[in-house]
Design an enzyme around this catalytic site. Sequence first.
Site, PDB file in Angstrom:
ATOM      1  N   GLY A   7       0.870  -1.103   0.049  1.00 58.35           N
ATOM      2  CA  GLY A   7      -0.149   0.086   0.064  1.00 58.35           C
ATOM      3  C   GLY A   7       0.740   1.263  -0.126  1.00 58.35           C
ATOM      4  N   GLY A  10      -0.473   4.743  -1.457  1.00 61.50           N
ATOM      5  CA  GLY A  10      -1.425   5.354  -0.953  1.00 61.50           C
ATOM      6  C   GLY A  10      -1.063   6.317   0.015  1.00 61.50           C
ATOM      7  N   PHE A  11      -2.096   7.176   0.823  1.00 59.68           N
ATOM      8  CA  PHE A  11      -1.736   8.298   1.523  1.00 59.68           C
ATOM      9  C   PHE A  11      -0.895   7.872   2.632  1.00 59.68           C
ATOM     10  CE2 PHE A  11      -3.725  10.639   5.378  1.00 59.68           C
ATOM     11  CZ  PHE A  11      -2.831  11.833   5.071  1.00 59.68           C
ATOM     12  N   ILE A  12      -1.002   7.020   3.610  1.00 57.38           N
ATOM     13  CA  ILE A  12       0.193   6.743   4.708  1.00 57.38           C
ATOM     14  C   ILE A  12       1.035   6.015   4.122  1.00 57.38           C
ATOM     15  CG2 ILE A  12       0.187   5.862   6.998  1.00 57.38           C
ATOM     16  CD1 ILE A  12      -2.864   6.035   7.163  1.00 57.38           C
ATOM     17  N   ASP A 134      -7.969   2.888  14.754  1.00 60.18           N
ATOM     18  CA  ASP A 134      -8.782   2.923  16.140  1.00 60.18           C
ATOM     19  C   ASP A 134     -10.019   2.715  15.819  1.00 60.18           C
ATOM     20  OD1 ASP A 134      -9.418   5.419  15.125  1.00 60.18           O
ATOM     21  OD2 ASP A 134      -8.942   6.569  16.589  1.00 60.18           O
ATOM     22  N   LYS A 162     -11.199  -4.463   9.190  1.00 62.24           N
ATOM     23  CA  LYS A 162      -9.698  -4.057   9.858  1.00 62.24           C
ATOM     24  C   LYS A 162      -9.892  -5.076  11.227  1.00 62.24           C
ATOM     25  CE  LYS A 162      -6.772  -1.929   8.706  1.00 62.24           C
ATOM     26  NZ  LYS A 162      -5.777  -2.146   7.767  1.00 62.24           N
TER      27      LYS A 162
HETATM   28  P1  NAD Z   1      -5.472   4.689   1.251  1.00 58.89           P
HETATM   29  O1  NAD Z   1      -6.666   4.303   0.492  1.00 58.89           O
HETATM   30  O2  NAD Z   1      -4.881   5.978   0.947  1.00 58.89           O
HETATM   31  O3  NAD Z   1      -4.289   3.687   0.391  1.00 58.89           O
HETATM   32  C1  NAD Z   1      -4.349   2.480   0.511  1.00 58.89           C
HETATM   33  C2  NAD Z   1      -3.294   1.821  -0.812  1.00 58.89           C
HETATM   34  O4  NAD Z   1      -3.507   0.356  -0.648  1.00 58.89           O
HETATM   35  C3  NAD Z   1      -3.483   2.399  -2.013  1.00 58.89           C
HETATM   36  O5  NAD Z   1      -2.111   2.483  -2.585  1.00 58.89           O
HETATM   37  C4  NAD Z   1      -3.995   1.085  -2.850  1.00 58.89           C
HETATM   38  O6  NAD Z   1      -3.664   1.123  -4.158  1.00 58.89           O
HETATM   39  C5  NAD Z   1      -3.600   0.053  -2.069  1.00 58.89           C
HETATM   40  N1  NAD Z   1      -4.349  -1.252  -2.157  1.00 58.89           N
HETATM   41  C6  NAD Z   1      -5.630  -1.342  -2.063  1.00 58.89           C
HETATM   42  N2  NAD Z   1      -6.114  -2.452  -2.269  1.00 58.89           N
HETATM   43  C7  NAD Z   1      -4.928  -3.438  -2.544  1.00 58.89           C
HETATM   44  C8  NAD Z   1      -4.726  -4.710  -2.968  1.00 58.89           C
HETATM   45  N3  NAD Z   1      -5.707  -5.581  -2.975  1.00 58.89           N
HETATM   46  N4  NAD Z   1      -3.616  -5.068  -3.125  1.00 58.89           N
HETATM   47  C9  NAD Z   1      -2.256  -4.235  -3.272  1.00 58.89           C
HETATM   48  N5  NAD Z   1      -2.831  -2.754  -2.958  1.00 58.89           N
HETATM   49  C10 NAD Z   1      -3.836  -2.413  -2.536  1.00 58.89           C
HETATM   50  O7  NAD Z   1      -5.348   4.259   2.698  1.00 58.89           O
HETATM   51  P2  NAD Z   1      -4.503   4.972   3.815  1.00 58.89           P
HETATM   52  O8  NAD Z   1      -5.262   6.124   4.352  1.00 58.89           O
HETATM   53  O9  NAD Z   1      -3.005   5.279   3.300  1.00 58.89           O
HETATM   54  O10 NAD Z   1      -4.260   3.668   5.024  1.00 58.89           O
HETATM   55  C11 NAD Z   1      -3.260   2.779   4.893  1.00 58.89           C
HETATM   56  C12 NAD Z   1      -3.276   1.881   6.036  1.00 58.89           C
HETATM   57  O11 NAD Z   1      -3.383   2.753   7.471  1.00 58.89           O
HETATM   58  C13 NAD Z   1      -4.869   1.211   6.058  1.00 58.89           C
HETATM   59  O12 NAD Z   1      -4.468  -0.426   6.467  1.00 58.89           O
HETATM   60  C14 NAD Z   1      -5.573   1.859   7.057  1.00 58.89           C
HETATM   61  O13 NAD Z   1      -6.685   0.981   7.544  1.00 58.89           O
HETATM   62  C15 NAD Z   1      -4.801   2.312   8.028  1.00 58.89           C
HETATM   63  N6  NAD Z   1      -5.273   3.411   8.727  1.00 58.89           N
HETATM   64  C16 NAD Z   1      -5.564   4.558   7.987  1.00 58.89           C
HETATM   65  C17 NAD Z   1      -5.992   5.722   8.834  1.00 58.89           C
HETATM   66  C18 NAD Z   1      -6.356   7.166   7.987  1.00 58.89           C
HETATM   67  O14 NAD Z   1      -6.691   8.096   8.737  1.00 58.89           O
HETATM   68  N7  NAD Z   1      -6.334   7.267   6.884  1.00 58.89           N
HETATM   69  C19 NAD Z   1      -5.804   5.728  10.088  1.00 58.89           C
HETATM   70  C20 NAD Z   1      -5.403   4.707  10.829  1.00 58.89           C
HETATM   71  C21 NAD Z   1      -5.132   3.472   9.969  1.00 58.89           C
END
Ligand code: NAD
Length: 359
Positions: A7, A10-12, A134, A162
């Site tokens: 991932g 993606g954002f994080i 969380d 999750k």
């Molecule tokens: P996001 O949606 O911005 O990015 C997700 C990434 O995963 C993308 O690049 C996407 O292409 C990739 N992806 C999705 N399905 C996939 C698959 N089947 N195979 C391979 N890659 C795949 O998510 P985010 O906000 O960056 O969150 C990242 C992680 O952190 C997640 O596990 C999320 O649950 C967790 N999280 C997010 C937040 C938040 O505020 N955004 C807070 C706490 C935890």
Amino acid sequence: MRILVTGGAGFIGSAVVRHLVADKGYDVLNVDKLTYAGTETSLTTVKDNASYRFLKADICDHAAISNAFESFQPNRVMHLAAESHVDRSITGAKDFVDTNVIGTFTMLECARHYWAGLSGDAKANFRFLHVSTDEVYGSLGDKGLFTEETPYDPSSPYSASKAASDHLAKAWQRTYGLPVVVSNCSNNYGPYHFPEKLIPLVILNAMEGKALPVYGNGANIRDWLYVEDHARALNIVAERGRVGETYNIGGRNERRNIDVVTRICELMDKLSPKPISHSSLITYVDDRPGHDARYAIDATKLETELGWKAQENFDTGIEKTVRWYLDNAWWWGPLRQGYAGSRLGLLNTPAAPSKEGNA
Ligand code: NAD
């Protein structure tokens, strides 16, 4: 140090990859399917670095993931790939079960087989960090904080998927001995955040003079963490977290949604003034079903045991974020064009009026 990040487009995940490659000098293999939420443009600062490589693959694809382990030989896994938008999970939960549950299962199985073939220090020092939210803890009342002991009580299809993945990760540690660590973090914000989420949506709509949608009465509370603080925390947890443990990550920055939107309007009034205040664009819309009232993280364990501390508070982080969106239309412009912005997550979605969604 060779780290397999899932991932990472993606954002994080992209903040994690930028931190590992640019600040730490680690070798990174980014495994990402590039769904609507993933874009390599979030990695332009590291994509030509010799320490960075990319594999376009689905984490549910056992053969592709297994090959990635064998060819890259990681010391560590940081598993972030997920479907992450609550509203989308209400409209269509299947992708969330597929990626978050089956995908995590596939990652754990491939990691387990790879790890079983290691020996000596390589085996002892291997770590699998499972990155979670969380939201698995459900909703808080007016008082109290989520600790690592808070029982799971997820409300949405997203948080339920999750929660399931967290349980799988813990079970793979207890049953098979895979050296797993789990992190649960509060809401993130910052640069490279896909424009469907509350903070970037409000900034971009404010720029374009469009309505700023706020769910219900705007009183829902989130505990905001700047994404680069999260990326630093994840590296520390992967490096020094105790096997089998959970670490909560949060910045002690609780804000009501309406206060977040109002603060963005104040910053937009200062940095990009319009004839009338941006706050006149605030529009209350029907609440999201199952909308948790309040999230707040107690990060004492991470702070005292591993020595992490957030560098940004909400006021410094949100100003950086608004400035970043004002200066980086090259990044969000194409994403915003490709994303219709219609509201998702209403129970009668097909017939629902087209309002813009938020986080
Ligand atoms: P996001 O949606 O911005 O990015 C997700 C990434 O995963 C993308 O690049 C996407 O292409 C990739 N992806 C999705 N399905 C996939 C698959 N089947 N195979 C391979 N890659 C795949 O998510 P985010 O906000 O960056 O969150 C990242 C992680 O952190 C997640 O596990 C999320 O649950 C967790 N999280 C997010 C937040 C938040 O505020 N955004 C807070 C706490 C935890």
